[in-house]
Structure formats: C-alpha cells, structure tokens
Scaffold this motif. Structure first.
Motif, PDB file in Angstrom:
ATOM      1  N   TYR A 252      32.440  33.526  33.999  1.00 22.10           N
ATOM      2  CA  TYR A 252      31.977  34.423  35.050  1.00 22.10           C
ATOM      3  C   TYR A 252      33.121  35.213  35.684  1.00 22.10           C
ATOM      4  O   TYR A 252      32.908  35.924  36.674  1.00 22.10           O
ATOM      5  N   SER A 253      34.311  35.093  35.147  1.00 20.33           N
ATOM      6  CA  SER A 253      35.471  35.740  35.758  1.00 20.33           C
ATOM      7  C   SER A 253      36.048  36.808  34.846  1.00 20.33           C
ATOM      8  O   SER A 253      36.156  36.618  33.633  1.00 20.33           O
ATOM      9  N   GLY A 254      36.446  37.912  35.480  1.00 23.07           N
ATOM     10  CA  GLY A 254      37.101  38.984  34.748  1.00 23.07           C
ATOM     11  C   GLY A 254      38.578  39.097  35.050  1.00 23.07           C
ATOM     12  O   GLY A 254      39.199  40.102  34.717  1.00 23.07           O
ATOM     13  N   GLY A 255      39.156  38.074  35.709  1.00 21.50           N
ATOM     14  CA  GLY A 255      40.585  38.081  36.006  1.00 21.50           C
ATOM     15  C   GLY A 255      40.863  38.255  37.488  1.00 21.50           C
ATOM     16  O   GLY A 255      39.957  38.302  38.326  1.00 21.50           O
ATOM     17  N   VAL A 256      42.139  38.361  37.817  1.00 20.36           N
ATOM     18  CA  VAL A 256      42.556  38.474  39.216  1.00 20.36           C
ATOM     19  C   VAL A 256      42.588  39.944  39.639  1.00 20.36           C
ATOM     20  O   VAL A 256      42.707  40.840  38.809  1.00 20.36           O
ATOM     21  N   ARG A 257      42.485  40.153  40.943  1.00 19.45           N
ATOM     22  CA  ARG A 257      42.467  41.493  41.523  1.00 19.45           C
ATOM     23  C   ARG A 257      43.359  41.510  42.770  1.00 19.45           C
ATOM     24  O   ARG A 257      43.790  40.466  43.257  1.00 19.45           O
ATOM     25  N   ILE A 258      43.621  42.684  43.279  1.00 21.00           N
ATOM     26  CA  ILE A 258      44.384  42.848  44.515  1.00 21.00           C
ATOM     27  C   ILE A 258      43.419  42.959  45.686  1.00 21.00           C
ATOM     28  O   ILE A 258      42.443  43.713  45.633  1.00 21.00           O
ATOM     29  N   GLY A 259      43.710  42.192  46.751  1.00 21.41           N
ATOM     30  CA  GLY A 259      42.889  42.235  47.948  1.00 21.41           C
ATOM     31  C   GLY A 259      43.516  43.082  49.032  1.00 21.41           C
ATOM     32  O   GLY A 259      44.226  44.047  48.749  1.00 21.41           O
ATOM     33  N   TYR A 260      43.292  42.698  50.287  1.00 21.58           N
ATOM     34  CA  TYR A 260      43.771  43.515  51.403  1.00 21.58           C
ATOM     35  C   TYR A 260      45.245  43.259  51.681  1.00 21.58           C
ATOM     36  O   TYR A 260      45.809  42.248  51.294  1.00 21.58           O
ATOM     37  N   TYR A 261      45.844  44.186  52.380  1.00 20.97           N
ATOM     38  CA  TYR A 261      47.269  44.159  52.711  1.00 20.97           C
ATOM     39  C   TYR A 261      47.456  43.642  54.130  1.00 20.97           C
ATOM     40  O   TYR A 261      46.639  43.889  55.020  1.00 20.97           O
ATOM     41  N   SER A 262      48.558  42.901  54.358  1.00 20.20           N
ATOM     42  CA  SER A 262      48.851  42.367  55.680  1.00 20.20           C
ATOM     43  C   SER A 262      50.365  42.332  55.887  1.00 20.20           C
ATOM     44  O   SER A 262      51.130  42.247  54.918  1.00 20.20           O
ATOM     45  N   TRP A 307      50.355  41.133  34.800  1.00 18.74           N
ATOM     46  CA  TRP A 307      50.945  40.051  34.006  1.00 18.74           C
ATOM     47  C   TRP A 307      49.994  38.861  33.889  1.00 18.74           C
ATOM     48  O   TRP A 307      49.786  38.322  32.793  1.00 18.74           O
ATOM     49  N   MET A 308      49.367  38.484  34.991  1.00 21.17           N
ATOM     50  CA  MET A 308      48.485  37.327  34.962  1.00 21.17           C
ATOM     51  C   MET A 308      47.228  37.603  34.141  1.00 21.17           C
ATOM     52  O   MET A 308      46.749  36.739  33.391  1.00 21.17           O
ATOM     53  N   ASN A 309      46.680  38.806  34.246  1.00 26.48           N
ATOM     54  CA  ASN A 309      45.484  39.145  33.473  1.00 26.48           C
ATOM     55  C   ASN A 309      45.785  39.199  31.980  1.00 26.48           C
ATOM     56  O   ASN A 309      44.928  38.856  31.153  1.00 26.48           O
TER      57      ASN A 309
END
Length: 334
Positions: A252-262, A307-309
């Motif tokens: 059910y996963s398509g890999g990692v993504r970038i979320g919000y900035y802090s 790299w992780m994907n």
C-alpha cells in the motif's frame, strides 16, 4: 591533553554548538561535584578539583556515546562505519537503474591520486580529487541486498527535540537555590541532641546540594537532547517498510515523501552556514499517506527522499536478465 581538548572543543562548537554546550555544561557539573566530594573527604582543595576535571575528561573519551565529540563525527552522535559488500551495492544499483558512479566514470578509487605530466620534461603534478559521497548527508547504509535493506537517517523528533532539553536546562538553573536549600535542610535533619551547629558543615552541605541537583538536571537535558536526535533505522523488505518504530505494509506504499517545513531545530549546521530548518518525513500509504514523527535537514531532504525511494524500489524487484536466451525465438509446445 589540554591543547587537544581545546582544539576538539572549538571544532565541535563550529559544527554542533547546541550539543557541545550541553556536553561542556554536563562535564563541568560532574567535575565540580567530584571536586567537592574529594575536598570534603580528603581536603584536597584545588588539587582535587584539577584531578576531578582530568578524570572526567579521560572517562568521557572512553564512553561510546561521546564519540561524536571526540572523534568529530558529524551528524550525530554516532555514525556507524559498517562495511558494505561492493557486490551487493552493484546489484542494488543495477536493480534500481542507478549504476555505480565509479563503474561509469572509470575513475580510480577515491583515495588514490591521479598524476598529470606537464610537458615531457616538466614536473610531476599530483591531483587529489574529492571523495564521492556514497549516500546523502546524514544517512548511512547498514545492510543492503536484493531482499533486505537497513538504513539509518539522522533525524530529530518534532517538538520534543527542543522542548525537553530547553525545559530541563531552565530547571537546572532553578535547581541551584533549591539544591542549596535542600542540602541545608538535610544537614539540619542530621543534627542530633548533643551535637552543635557547625557553619562550615552547613555551607558544605548547601554547596553539595547546589551542585548535585543542577548536575542531575543538566544530565537529563543532555540525555534528552541525544534521545530526541536519533539515528532512525529504516528497514525495507519485499513485504514491509519499518520506519523507526512504525511498520507499514509495502503493497500500500509508494515510498517516502517530503512533508511540511519547520524551524524548530537544525541538523548539521555551523556558525558559517545558513539556517535551513527541518522537514517532516511522510510515507505514501493508501490514498492519503502518513505523517512520521521524524524530521530531517531541509537542505538535504530532497536528496534523502530520492535516495531512499531508489533503495525501496530496488528491494524485492524482479531483475530482468541482461541477455535473454529466448529472445527472438518461438518456443514450440508439444
């Protein structure tokens, strides 16, 4: 030892100012406490204090948790230099359509030098090239094969990465008068009938309390600083992605993504570099995806995600042979 310690301290202050400040405060508190104990037990005075500082520094060099300070490891405390099989790296690169850089470029090993001649009789000039980084900044590969990959990513845990150390550090200052008062109260409680009040013993008890309680608070602040800036382990198999303490079904996963900035934390910065903040990591899961509690350096986040994907796509992938013996042939079934 003194010169080496000062050089190491200044170098760490440039790369990791917050962690180094807490490290120094913790060591000073422990040394002052040991010096007070030696002075109370042996009346060692300044000699006991010097011996306490030397002993604390020597003991610190033997603690693996402090390798990031003494060995100058960037990114955190404790990068793992685990050897990776070159054959496995090559297979993973072929599986993910990311060929090995050295194999494509034809350059010699990174640690070797390339010699260039200036004319026939000219002097021999040696050129040393920069080492090609195998993984993005703040990451490392623990294990990789066609069926399993184990990675580590330098991260911070949102909110707690700054709230816990800051709160405990403030409590350390509050603990100075509280510790002195508690030391005096304990001294009064030990006075029995027939014993006279001794001002020197009372001051010594208050001093010990004013040192012990803040030292405990600073120690807790340092431990919380390290705890909430972990090297997060990511395990990838054909059926599962485990990111930290959470497991996800890979189908059910398509890999990692970038979320919000802090801007609540920094990773891998120095006084001469800009402040880039941190970015939350997300995992594509089902229709909407999941937010993870781990944040990485915003400056290196795009590289880490790519790299992780690539590694995720390469684990468990069916590798097509480069030369198919049945290509262009019709198989007759009898």
């Amino acid at each position: 030892m003194k010169q080496s310690f000062l050089q190491t301290f200044m170098a760490n202050m440039e790369t990791r100012p917050a962690g180094t400040s807490i490290f120094a405060a913790l060591h000073v508190a422990v040394a002052l406490f040991l010096g007070a104990v030696l002075d109370d037990a042996l009346e060692a005075g300044i000699t006991g204090l010097i011996a306490a500082f030397a002993g604390v520094i020597f003991a610190s060099t033997k603690v693996s948790k402090f390798d990031w300070f003494w060995k100058g490891e960037q990114g955190g405390p404790a990068q793992h230099d685990v050897p990776v099989d070159n054959n496995q790296m090559a297979m993973a690169a072929e599986a993910t359509n990311t060929p090995d850089v050295k194999a494509v470029s034809g350059l010699p090993a990174h640690s070797e030098s390339v010699s260039i001649r200036e004319g026939v009789q000219g002097p021999r000039l040696t050129v040393r090239y920069e080492k090609i980084r195998e993984t993005p900044v703040g990451t490392s590969i623990i294990q990789i094969s066609d069926e399993k990959a184990v990675l580590e990513v330098q991260s911070v845990i949102q909110f707690w990465c700054w709230f816990a150390p800051l709160t405990l550090t403030v409590l350390a200052f509050v603990a100075i008068p509280v510790g002195a008062w508690l030391g005096y109260v304990f001294y009064e409680a030990t006075i029995t009938q027939g014993w006279q009040f001794n001002s020197r013993d009372a001051v010594g008890a208050s001093l010990r309390g004013a040192i012990i309680l803040p030292a405990l608070a600073l120690g807790a602040a340092f431990l919380s600083y390290r705890h909430y800036r972990p090297q997060v382990r990511v395990t990838i198999t054909p059926d599962m992605i485990q990111y930290g303490d959470r497991k996800f079904d890979r189908q059910y996963s398509g890999g990692v993504r970038i979320g919000y900035y802090s801007q609540e934390a920094e990773l891998g910065t120095s006084f001469t570099q800009g402040r880039f903040g941190v970015t939350l990591m997300r995992l594509s899961y089902g229709r909407w995806g999941e937010d993870l509690k781990y944040m990485v350096s915003s400056y290196h986040a795009p590289e880490i995600v790519v790299w992780m994907n690539e590694i995720i796509d390469g684990v468990g992938e069916q590798i097509t042979p480069r030369h198919d013996p049945y290509a262009g042939k019709k198989i007759e079934l009898l």
